[in-house]
Motif scaffolding. Structure first.
Motif, PDB file in Angstrom:
ATOM      1  N   PRO A   1      12.957 -32.368  27.431  1.00  0.00           N
ATOM      2  CA  PRO A   1      13.626 -31.985  28.685  1.00  0.00           C
ATOM      3  C   PRO A   1      15.103 -31.666  28.449  1.00  0.00           C
ATOM      4  O   PRO A   1      15.691 -32.043  27.425  1.00  0.00           O
ATOM      5  N   ASP A   2      15.673 -30.983  29.423  1.00  0.00           N
ATOM      6  CA  ASP A   2      17.104 -30.645  29.319  1.00  0.00           C
ATOM      7  C   ASP A   2      17.971 -31.891  29.353  1.00  0.00           C
ATOM      8  O   ASP A   2      18.969 -31.985  28.632  1.00  0.00           O
TER       9      ASP A   2
ATOM     10  N   GLU B   1      17.495 -36.280  29.554  1.00  0.00           N
ATOM     11  CA  GLU B   1      16.621 -37.430  29.631  1.00  0.00           C
ATOM     12  C   GLU B   1      16.886 -38.209  30.919  1.00  0.00           C
ATOM     13  O   GLU B   1      17.988 -38.149  31.479  1.00  0.00           O
ATOM     14  N   TRP B   2      15.858 -38.948  31.343  1.00  0.00           N
ATOM     15  CA  TRP B   2      15.988 -39.618  32.635  1.00  0.00           C
ATOM     16  C   TRP B   2      17.057 -40.704  32.635  1.00  0.00           C
ATOM     17  O   TRP B   2      17.656 -41.027  33.649  1.00  0.00           O
ATOM     18  N   TRP B   3      17.352 -41.282  31.432  1.00  0.00           N
ATOM     19  CA  TRP B   3      18.363 -42.346  31.400  1.00  0.00           C
ATOM     20  C   TRP B   3      19.787 -41.788  31.396  1.00  0.00           C
ATOM     21  O   TRP B   3      20.742 -42.535  31.540  1.00  0.00           O
ATOM     22  N   ASP B   4      19.924 -40.448  31.221  1.00  0.00           N
ATOM     23  CA  ASP B   4      21.247 -39.827  31.240  1.00  0.00           C
ATOM     24  C   ASP B   4      21.528 -39.065  32.525  1.00  0.00           C
ATOM     25  O   ASP B   4      22.643 -38.526  32.685  1.00  0.00           O
ATOM     26  N   GLU B   5      20.563 -38.981  33.416  1.00  0.00           N
ATOM     27  CA  GLU B   5      20.781 -38.215  34.633  1.00  0.00           C
ATOM     28  C   GLU B   5      21.852 -38.827  35.532  1.00  0.00           C
ATOM     29  O   GLU B   5      22.572 -38.119  36.234  1.00  0.00           O
ATOM     30  N   GLY B   6      21.984 -40.169  35.522  1.00  0.00           N
ATOM     31  CA  GLY B   6      23.012 -40.806  36.350  1.00  0.00           C
ATOM     32  C   GLY B   6      24.404 -40.708  35.786  1.00  0.00           C
ATOM     33  O   GLY B   6      25.375 -41.070  36.475  1.00  0.00           O
TER      34      GLY B   6
ATOM     35  N   GLU C   1      33.152 -31.967  28.442  1.00  0.00           N
ATOM     36  CA  GLU C   1      34.085 -31.959  29.571  1.00  0.00           C
ATOM     37  C   GLU C   1      34.131 -33.355  30.176  1.00  0.00           C
ATOM     38  O   GLU C   1      33.148 -33.815  30.755  1.00  0.00           O
ATOM     39  N   PRO C   2      35.236 -34.076  30.036  1.00  0.00           N
ATOM     40  CA  PRO C   2      35.316 -35.472  30.529  1.00  0.00           C
ATOM     41  C   PRO C   2      35.134 -35.584  32.031  1.00  0.00           C
ATOM     42  O   PRO C   2      34.672 -36.626  32.531  1.00  0.00           O
ATOM     43  N   LYS C   3      35.480 -34.547  32.779  1.00  0.00           N
ATOM     44  CA  LYS C   3      35.371 -34.649  34.234  1.00  0.00           C
ATOM     45  C   LYS C   3      33.916 -34.683  34.704  1.00  0.00           C
ATOM     46  O   LYS C   3      33.621 -35.206  35.780  1.00  0.00           O
ATOM     47  N   LYS C   4      33.039 -34.108  33.901  1.00  0.00           N
ATOM     48  CA  LYS C   4      31.627 -34.061  34.290  1.00  0.00           C
ATOM     49  C   LYS C   4      30.802 -35.217  33.739  1.00  0.00           C
ATOM     50  O   LYS C   4      29.596 -35.283  33.975  1.00  0.00           O
ATOM     51  N   VAL C   5      31.450 -36.128  33.035  1.00  0.00           N
ATOM     52  CA  VAL C   5      30.763 -37.297  32.482  1.00  0.00           C
ATOM     53  C   VAL C   5      31.227 -38.530  33.246  1.00  0.00           C
ATOM     54  O   VAL C   5      32.434 -38.835  33.255  1.00  0.00           O
TER      55      VAL C   5
ATOM     56  N   THR D   1      22.154 -30.721  32.255  1.00  0.00           N
ATOM     57  CA  THR D   1      22.167 -30.226  30.884  1.00  0.00           C
ATOM     58  C   THR D   1      23.186 -31.008  30.090  1.00  0.00           C
ATOM     59  O   THR D   1      24.148 -31.587  30.642  1.00  0.00           O
ATOM     60  N   TYR D   2      22.979 -31.009  28.772  1.00  0.00           N
ATOM     61  CA  TYR D   2      23.911 -31.709  27.885  1.00  0.00           C
ATOM     62  C   TYR D   2      25.104 -30.846  27.484  1.00  0.00           C
ATOM     63  O   TYR D   2      25.942 -31.284  26.684  1.00  0.00           O
ATOM     64  N   ASP D   3      25.227 -29.648  28.014  1.00  0.00           N
ATOM     65  CA  ASP D   3      26.345 -28.783  27.630  1.00  0.00           C
ATOM     66  C   ASP D   3      27.678 -29.259  28.197  1.00  0.00           C
ATOM     67  O   ASP D   3      28.747 -28.856  27.726  1.00  0.00           O
TER      68      ASP D   3
END
Length: 518
Positions: free
Chosen positions: A210-211, A213-218, A230-234, A224-226
C-alpha cells in the motif's frame, strides 16, 4: 418221507457205484495233470510257430470218472500254474482247465470271457516292468506332483480370532480419511472461487504494497510517504500527534469460552463451623489489637461496662453513687447499640445501587449465553395474567413479544439462563390459568377498546369459563443471538399477521409448531 436226490456220479449212500480206492484216485490225478501239461505245451508251440497267440479253446474237458479224479485234476492245475509263473512264463494257464464239472456262475463268466492274446499281454507286462515309477506318474494326465507335495506337507491352520475393536478402528480411519478428502475439496473450491488456485496465474502474483501502512496513517497528513521530508506534514511533535509521553496498552479481551466458565463457589459451612471461624478470626484480631496497645501505637479502650459487671468494674464508685453509675452504664449500652445500627446502615445498598447490582448480575447472566423459551396460552382474557406476564419479563430483563390472537396466544422470551428459568417457573407453576375476575373501573376504561375475545366477560356480562385454559412450553433452547431488541406485545387478529410479525425475527415456524401442539 421224501426220497433224497442221488449223489453226483452215482456215488453216495443211494448210488450204485462204489467209492474209488486211494490208488485209483492218485492215478486219475496224475493222468489229468499230464493231460493239462500236454495241452499247455501244444499252445506254446503254436504261439511260437504263428508269431501270435490264438484264443484258447472254450471246449470243456471231458468229465472225470469220479470226484477224486476231479479234485486231483484241480490240484495239478494249480501246481502247473505256479510252476509256470516261477519259470518265467508270462501267460498263466487258461481258466478252461479249472472249470468245474457242474455249472456255476463263476464258471459261466470265465468261459464266456475270451482270454487276451498271450504275446500282447507279455509285451504290456514287460513295458510296465521297464518303465520307471516317475515316468508312469508323468504320463498320467490327472496326476500333478505339486499338488501331491502340497497335500503331503499341509499343516492344519489354527483358529485366529479378531481382536476387539479391530474393525471399529478401521471404520474410524476410513471416516477420518473421507472427512479429510472433503475438507481438501472444500478448500480447493474456495481457493478456486477466490482466484487463488495453484494452477492459475493469480496464485503466483504478489500484491503491491500500500501507499501508506495503517500504522503510519495517523502520523502523515497525506496518503503517501513522499511527504516525509516535509516536517510540517509529519505529526510527531505537534499537539494533535498520536505520539505522547504516555505508554498506551491495548485492552485485554477475554476469550469467548472464558465467559461460559462456571465460577467455583466457596464451600458451604455448617452453623457450628461458621461460629468457630468467627471466634478464631476475632481472637486473631484481638491479639493484634493488644500487641499494638502494648507498643503504644493505639490507646487502651475504655472498660466495657454491662449491667452484670457494673459493681465489679466500677468498684467504690458504684457503691458511693449507684444511680449515676447505672445511668453511665445504660448510656454506654445504648451507644454501643447505636454504633452497631449505624455500621449496618452504612453497609446497606441504596435503591439505585441495588438496581445497578441487579442489572449487572443480569448482564453477566446474559453474557454466558442467550436462552429462548416459547409458551402457548389458550386465552389471555384475564387482565391479571397479562399484567404478570408483562411486569415479570421487564423485571427479569428479558426481551421478546407476547402475541394476542383469538385462536391462541404466544409468549416468546429470551435472556440469561437464570432469568429464563425464573420466568418459566412463573408461567408453568405460579400462575393459575383457570382464574378469571371482573375488571376494576380503571381496567374497564383501558380495555374498552379491546375486542370481545380479549375481555374477561361475554356479551351478556357474565365471566367466561377458563376451566380448560392452560399454558404449555413448546420450545426451549439456546440461541446464537437475541432476536428481539426489547420486550413488547402485539395484537394480531389473524394468523397471517402473527406469522408476518414472527417472520421479521425469522421465527415464523413457531406459529406452525404452536398450532400443531394441542
Amino acid at each position: 418221507m421224501p426220497e433224497k436226490r442221488p449223489h453226483p456220479d452215482g456215488q453216495g449212500p443211494n448210488g450204485d457205484a462204489k467209492r474209488a480206492k486211494p490208488e485209483d484216485r492218485l492215478a486219475a490225478a496224475k493222468a489229468k495233470a499230464a493231460e493239462i501239461a500236454a495241452r499247455f505245451a501244444v499252445k506254446r508251440a503254436g504261439a511260437a510257430t504263428n508269431g501270435a497267440s490264438t484264443p484258447a479253446a472254450a471246449t470243456p474237458p471231458p468229465p472225470p470218472a469220479d470226484a477224486a479224479a476231479s479234485s486231483a485234476a484241480r490240484l495239478e492245475a494249480m501246481k502247473a500254474r505256479l510252476a509256470a509263473v516261477r519259470g518265467g512264463e508270462v501267460n498263466p494257464p487258461t481258466p478252461d482247465s479249472t472249470v468245474p464239472k457242474f455249472p456255476t456262475t463263476k464258471g459261466n463268466r470265465l468261459s464266456e470271457t475270451p482270454a487276451p492274446p498271450v504275446e500282447a499281454k507279455a509285451k504290456t507286462v514287460a513295458a510296465k516292468q521297464k518303465k520307471p515309477h516317475d515316468e508312469e506318474e508323468l504320463e498320467n494326465p490327472y496326476f500333478d506332483p505339486k499338488s501331491a507335495a502340497q497335500v503331503r506337507g499341509r499343516v492344519p491352520r489354527a483358529i485366529v480370532f479378531n481382536e476387539h475393536g479391530k474393525y471399529l478402528d478401521q471404520a474410524s480411519k476410513l471416516r477420518a480419511q473421507s472427512r479429510l478428502e472433503q475438507i481438501k475439496k472444500m478448500l480447493a473450491l474456495q481457493a478456486r472461487r477466490a482466484g487463488l488456485d495453484e494452477n492459475s496465474e493469480r496464485g503466483f502474483l504478489v500484491q503491491q504494497p500500500p501507499d501508506v501502512e495503517w500504522w503510519d496513517e495517523g502520523i502523515l497528513s497525506e496518503k503517501t510517504y513522499d511527504c516525509i521530508d516535509e516536517p510540517k506534514k509529519v505529526k510527531i511533535d505537534s499537539e494533535d500527534s498520536i505520539i505522547t509521553i504516555y505508554v498506551q496498552h491495548p485492552p485485554l479481551l477475554k476469550a469467548p469460552q472464558d465467559q461460559r466458565l462456571v465460577e467455583v463457589k466457596p464451600m458451604y459451612l455448617t452453623t457450628k463451623e461458621q461460629q468457630k471461624l468467627r471466634r478464631m478470626r476475632r481472637a486473631a484480631d484481638l491479639k493484634e489489637h493488644q500487641a499494638k496497645i502494648r507498643l503504644g501505637l493505639e490507646p487502651p479502650p475504655p472498660p466495657k461496662v454491662k449491667r452484670g459487671n457494673m459493681m465489679r468494674v466500677m468498684g467504690e464508685q458504684a457503691i458511693a453513687d449507684p444511680t449515676a453509675v447505672e445511668m453511665l452504664v445504660e448510656s454506654q449500652i445504648q451507644q454501643r447499640h447505636d454504633d452497631h445500627v449505624t455500621a449496618n446502615h452504612s453497609r446497606k445498598l441504596t435503591k439505585e445501587e441495588q438496581h445497578a447490582k441487579l442489572a449487572q448480575n443480569q448482564q453477566k447472566d446474559a453474557q454466558k449465553g442467550i436462552y429462548m423459551c416459547v409458551f402457548k396460552v389458550n386465552t389471555l382474557a384475564y387482565g391479571k395474567h397479562r399484567y404478570q406476564i408483562d411486569q415479570n419479563a421487564k423485571q427479569l430483563a428479558l426481551t421478546g413479544v407476547t402475541i394476542f390472537n383469538p385462536d391462541l396466544n404466544l409468549v416468546v422470551v429470551e435472556g440469561g439462563i437464570h432469568s429464563v428459568n425464573k420466568y418459566k417457573k412463573l408461567l408453568l407453576q405460579r400462575i393459575n390459568w383457570q382464574d378469571n375476575g371482573l375488571p376494576t373501573e380503571t381496567q374497564a376504561e383501558k380495555a374498552a377498546s379491546d375486542p370481545r375475545w380479549l375481555q374477561p366477560t361475554d356479551e351478556i356480562g357474565n365471566l367466561k369459563d377458563h376451566s380448560s385454559n392452560k399454558c404449555i412450553l413448546i420450545f426451549e433452547g439456546e440461541v446464537k443471538q437475541n432476536s428481539f431488541r426489547k420486550w413488547g406485545s402485539k395484537m394480531c387478529e389473524t394468523a397471517g399477521e402473527a406469522r408476518e410479525l414472527l417472520a421479521r425475527s425469522k421465527l415464523d415456524s413457531l406459529w406452525a409448531l404452536a398450532k400443531s401442539m394441542e
